[in-house]
Design a protein around this motif. Structure first.
Motif, PDB file in Angstrom:
ATOM      1  N   UNK A   8      99.357  35.038  67.070  1.00 46.47           N
ATOM      2  CA  UNK A   8     100.486  34.481  66.411  1.00 46.47           C
ATOM      3  C   UNK A   8     101.040  33.247  66.525  1.00 46.47           C
ATOM      4  N   UNK A   9     100.822  32.553  67.985  1.00 44.08           N
ATOM      5  CA  UNK A   9     101.262  31.193  68.040  1.00 44.08           C
ATOM      6  C   UNK A   9     100.131  30.339  67.201  1.00 44.08           C
ATOM      7  N   UNK A  10      98.879  30.530  67.006  1.00 49.54           N
ATOM      8  CA  UNK A  10      98.166  29.735  66.317  1.00 49.54           C
ATOM      9  C   UNK A  10      98.549  29.980  64.910  1.00 49.54           C
ATOM     10  N   UNK A  14      99.714  26.492  62.570  1.00 52.01           N
ATOM     11  CA  UNK A  14      98.960  26.640  61.261  1.00 52.01           C
ATOM     12  C   UNK A  14     100.006  26.271  60.167  1.00 52.01           C
ATOM     13  N   UNK A  15     100.998  27.096  60.226  1.00 46.55           N
ATOM     14  CA  UNK A  15     102.148  27.179  59.158  1.00 46.55           C
ATOM     15  C   UNK A  15     102.746  25.861  59.263  1.00 46.55           C
ATOM     16  N   UNK A  16     103.175  25.319  60.411  1.00 46.38           N
ATOM     17  CA  UNK A  16     103.895  23.857  60.508  1.00 46.38           C
ATOM     18  C   UNK A  16     102.945  22.897  60.214  1.00 46.38           C
ATOM     19  N   UNK A  17     101.702  22.889  60.403  1.00 46.61           N
ATOM     20  CA  UNK A  17     100.779  21.836  59.940  1.00 46.61           C
ATOM     21  C   UNK A  17     100.691  21.778  58.338  1.00 46.61           C
ATOM     22  N   UNK A  18     100.323  22.908  57.904  1.00 41.23           N
ATOM     23  CA  UNK A  18     100.125  23.030  56.246  1.00 41.23           C
ATOM     24  C   UNK A  18     101.524  22.689  55.313  1.00 41.23           C
ATOM     25  N   UNK A  19     102.755  23.058  55.942  1.00 42.48           N
ATOM     26  CA  UNK A  19     103.668  22.987  55.189  1.00 42.48           C
ATOM     27  C   UNK A  19     103.909  21.469  54.413  1.00 42.48           C
ATOM     28  N   UNK A  20     103.897  20.600  55.140  1.00 49.11           N
ATOM     29  CA  UNK A  20     104.129  19.178  54.126  1.00 49.11           C
ATOM     30  C   UNK A  20     102.840  18.650  53.461  1.00 49.11           C
ATOM     31  N   UNK A  21     101.801  19.639  53.313  1.00 45.18           N
ATOM     32  CA  UNK A  21     100.611  19.034  52.391  1.00 45.18           C
ATOM     33  C   UNK A  21     101.248  19.088  50.920  1.00 45.18           C
ATOM     34  N   UNK A  29     102.241  24.721  38.896  1.00 45.40           N
ATOM     35  CA  UNK A  29     103.397  25.247  39.809  1.00 45.40           C
ATOM     36  C   UNK A  29     102.827  25.451  41.030  1.00 45.40           C
ATOM     37  N   UNK A  30     103.861  24.903  41.908  1.00 44.30           N
ATOM     38  CA  UNK A  30     103.710  25.149  43.626  1.00 44.30           C
ATOM     39  C   UNK A  30     103.870  26.410  43.927  1.00 44.30           C
ATOM     40  N   UNK A  31     102.911  26.873  44.800  1.00 46.55           N
ATOM     41  CA  UNK A  31     102.860  28.283  45.416  1.00 46.55           C
ATOM     42  C   UNK A  31     104.025  28.126  46.478  1.00 46.55           C
ATOM     43  N   UNK A  32     104.888  29.311  46.431  1.00 46.70           N
ATOM     44  CA  UNK A  32     105.779  29.394  47.659  1.00 46.70           C
ATOM     45  C   UNK A  32     105.055  29.966  48.791  1.00 46.70           C
ATOM     46  N   UNK A  33     105.524  29.530  49.918  1.00 47.57           N
ATOM     47  CA  UNK A  33     105.223  30.085  51.124  1.00 47.57           C
ATOM     48  C   UNK A  33     105.347  31.473  51.144  1.00 47.57           C
TER      49      UNK A  33
END
Length: 193
Positions: A8-10, A14-21, A29-33
């Motif tokens: 869960x921590x990983x 991972x979501x924190x790393x990928x959100x600004x790409x 169209x951008x996919x929403x998280x």
């Protein structure tokens, strides 16, 4: 239990790393998280509270009917612009008048003697001025060119008119004189008055 907390921590990291790409194709169209729903489970005084992470279903998990109900955005693609070829959507009368040279020319741009970069900048300014003044037909004189690198502006003009900021303005392009390919007449889209 320690492995589950670590996963869960990983996932959160991972979501924190990928959100600004930024995507490679910004026009798609951008996919929403996927929305993350966090629900606490019953806790006891001696145990720490566990969190359960539930994500939205992916496209592969959606039913066929649910995928069909999603709206699809389609943009009409403009046909490539070719000199002397009638574009779809142009009426017979306008095409005949343009190709015969009967349409009144609202303005003329002469690019003789310019280097290619200056000619390009002048053409872009001219086309935007034509749009703002609601001109119907304009003429651009490129000249035939002479020397080893003859006619660079004449050869580049169709590519410049194909640009995404210019192409929506242009209905058709023809040579006003069949024997002289050193100038073109451009029929423009106009706003209704």
């Amino acid at each position: 239990m320690a492995k589950r907390v670590l996963r869960e921590e990983e996932a959160a990291l991972w979501r924190m790393v990928v959100r600004d790409i930024e995507p490679l194709h910004p026009d798609r169209p951008k996919s929403r998280p996927a929305p993350v729903v966090v629900s606490p489970t019953a806790s006891t005084p001696e145990k720490k509270e566990k969190l359960t992470v539930v994500s939205a279903p992916s496209n592969s998990e959606l039913s066929f009917k649910a995928m069909l109900s999603r709206p699809v955005i389609r943009r009409p693609k403009l046909q490539d612009l070719r000199i002397g070829v009638r574009s779809p959507g142009l009426d017979d009368t306008s095409w005949k008048r343009l190709s015969r040279g009967d349409l009144k020319v609202d303005a003329k741009l002469d690019l003789h003697g310019y280097i290619v970069q200056d000619a390009f900048e002048r053409l872009i300014e001219f086309m935007h001025r034509a749009k703002s003044r609601n001109w119907r037909c304009v003429e651009v004189v490129t000249g035939l060119g002479s020397g080893a690198t003859s006619g660079l502006i004449r050869r580049e003009l169709p590519l410049w008119l194909q640009r995404s900021d210019i192409r929506p303005m242009v209905l058709a392009v023809v040579h006003p004189h069949s024997a002289n390919h050193g100038s073109v007449r451009i029929l423009l889209r106009t706003k209704r008055r």
